[in-house]
Design a protein around this motif. Sequence first.
Motif, mmCIF file in Angstrom:
data_model
loop_
_atom_site.group_PDB
_atom_site.id
_atom_site.type_symbol
_atom_site.label_atom_id
_atom_site.label_comp_id
_atom_site.label_asym_id
_atom_site.label_seq_id
_atom_site.Cartn_x
_atom_site.Cartn_y
_atom_site.Cartn_z
ATOM 1 N N UNK A 158 -2.044 -13.978 -5.135
ATOM 2 C CA UNK A 158 -2.685 -15.072 -4.417
ATOM 3 C C UNK A 158 -1.675 -16.088 -3.884
ATOM 4 N N UNK A 159 -0.535 -16.219 -4.559
ATOM 5 C CA UNK A 159 0.429 -17.239 -4.163
ATOM 6 C C UNK A 159 1.529 -16.724 -3.235
ATOM 7 N N UNK A 160 1.756 -15.414 -3.190
ATOM 8 C CA UNK A 160 2.835 -14.857 -2.366
ATOM 9 C C UNK A 160 2.319 -13.808 -1.386
ATOM 10 N N UNK A 161 1.581 -12.797 -1.904
ATOM 11 C CA UNK A 161 1.187 -11.667 -1.061
ATOM 12 C C UNK A 161 0.165 -12.019 0.003
ATOM 13 N N UNK A 162 -0.529 -13.139 -0.139
ATOM 14 C CA UNK A 162 -1.486 -13.525 0.903
ATOM 15 C C UNK A 162 -0.777 -13.743 2.234
ATOM 16 N N UNK A 163 0.429 -14.278 2.194
ATOM 17 C CA UNK A 163 1.177 -14.483 3.437
ATOM 18 C C UNK A 163 1.632 -13.179 4.048
ATOM 19 N N UNK A 164 2.186 -12.286 3.225
ATOM 20 C CA UNK A 164 2.643 -10.984 3.712
ATOM 21 C C UNK A 164 1.466 -10.159 4.225
ATOM 22 N N UNK A 165 0.351 -10.207 3.500
ATOM 23 C CA UNK A 165 -0.830 -9.473 3.929
ATOM 24 C C UNK A 165 -1.398 -9.988 5.234
ATOM 25 N N UNK A 166 -1.334 -11.313 5.436
ATOM 26 C CA UNK A 166 -1.845 -11.899 6.676
ATOM 27 C C UNK A 166 -1.034 -11.424 7.876
ATOM 28 N N UNK A 167 0.264 -11.219 7.704
ATOM 29 C CA UNK A 167 1.097 -10.729 8.806
ATOM 30 C C UNK A 167 0.748 -9.291 9.173
ATOM 31 N N UNK A 168 0.190 -8.543 8.222
ATOM 32 C CA UNK A 168 -0.158 -7.141 8.451
ATOM 33 C C UNK A 168 -1.581 -6.973 8.977
ATOM 34 N N UNK A 169 -2.507 -7.823 8.504
ATOM 35 C CA UNK A 169 -3.925 -7.663 8.865
ATOM 36 C C UNK A 169 -4.480 -8.807 9.693
ATOM 37 N N UNK A 170 -3.765 -9.957 9.746
ATOM 38 C CA UNK A 170 -4.324 -11.131 10.412
ATOM 39 C C UNK A 170 -5.451 -11.719 9.570
ATOM 40 N N UNK A 171 -6.411 -12.396 10.182
ATOM 41 C CA UNK A 171 -7.545 -12.961 9.430
ATOM 42 C C UNK A 171 -8.362 -11.912 8.692
ATOM 43 N N UNK A 172 -8.222 -10.625 9.094
ATOM 44 C CA UNK A 172 -8.942 -9.542 8.411
ATOM 45 C C UNK A 172 -8.390 -9.300 7.015
ATOM 46 N N UNK A 173 -7.442 -10.128 6.585
ATOM 47 C CA UNK A 173 -6.938 -10.042 5.222
ATOM 48 C C UNK A 173 -8.074 -10.137 4.206
ATOM 49 N N UNK A 174 -9.091 -10.923 4.529
ATOM 50 C CA UNK A 174 -10.244 -11.020 3.618
ATOM 51 C C UNK A 174 -10.892 -9.650 3.419
#
Length: 471
Positions: free
Chosen positions: A44-60
């Motif tokens: 929640x504190x680190x991978x959310x940023x990396x995941x957002x770069x890969x999926x955009x708002x679809x990270x949810x």
Amino acid sequence: MSLFRTKNLDHMIAQSRAAGGLKKVLGPLDLVLMGIGAIVGTGIFVLTGTGALTAGPALTLSFVIAALACGFAALCYAEFASTIPVAGSIYTYSYATLGELVAWMIGWDLLLEYGLATSAVSVGWSGYFQSLIGGFGIHLPVALTAARGAVPGVDTWINLPALLIMLVLTAMLSWGVRESARLNCIMVCIKIAVILLFIVVGARHVEPANWQPFMPFGMAGTMSAAALVFFAFIGFDAVTSAAEEVKRPERNLPIGIIGSLAVCTVLYVVVSAIMTGIVQFRSFAGVDHPVSLALQMAREHWVAGFVDLGAILGMSTVILVMSYGQTRVIFAMSRDGLLPERLSRVHPTFGTPFFATWVVGIVFGLVAAVVPLNILTELINIGTLAAFCLVSVAVIVLRRRRPELHRAFRCPWVPVVPALSVLFCVALMTFLSRSTWIAFGIWLAIGLAVYFGYSRRNAVLHRPENTARAA
């Protein structure tokens, strides 16, 4: 001697209840908080940023997909944990259903998963800790801030904070599980309070325009992000490693497993939605503190400081619980003769596998101190996904072999749910890199060499006096 000889379930359960074993001190709240402690941290504190770069708002959506894979597996884990309340998690379940060789390989896999997870998270803990003390004007010598080669162009030698936090938490685990559970409860409560503070404050700064386009990289990007953020859910299976130290395991273990996963899924989805709503997702490039960055860009600097503190506590609980899970797997494998006997000795005063706990803490503390983070994280996801596939298959096997066995919790819709678990996990594995598959294969090959060189001939199950106990 058969490579696929299984252990007798009734004997295993009786062994777990025998006097002189681990102390039964954990209740349902302890287990839920233990699961949350293991799950909510780096994800929640680190991978959310990396995941957002890969999926955009679809990270949810990526978090939901990863949670579904974990959820199906969690139902399988819950059935086994309530039926066979024995230390060792999927290693123990495999030994009872799929045979010794499969059990050894998955146990070997878990040693890698839990060990590297603690090392990787301690490196992340070190970064947040150095950032926090840097705000007070305190700076460590550069040579002691990171592993050699971890920071391009900077002459670093060892990550001292990562080593020290591993040793401190190892000391806590070695002194007693009850004391460790209390410390974990305190840190988890503070961590959840910090996350709720982010949700309340951050929701006021959400700009819906930042969610457009919702899926900029298509479904492929969303699935790739799901394979990445799957790491964020690793840890709920560590709850099953506490089976022999749980009061009323048939009731409390399913509550701990499913309850912690449900709470964490909701938190991940809400936090990622707010975070990508505050900041345009491309702003997270090269950022290792995306949650606090979102608050800083919203000019909520005082809350950002609390988030940094929450990240430190959050990662501490992950290290604590994952180290706990690994020592219990080692304890179970040693008790079965697959690892040296000394690793399963219980301390007469503390009631813990004292020696095994310190071996784990020192070895993986040193790994965290000298190995860069990017290398540590390569194998964690694939090892966990492989474990989830096996526990799902094992549920089907045990249902067919022992249909009369009392199951306090029954996974619904067998074999459909276990099959869906395998399907989701294999789908996520296909999105991992080729180098990860190669490295994983090398680790398993080493495991086979150890098994045939030591473990097979030393297994307790193969001793003549225990032959009758084999299933």
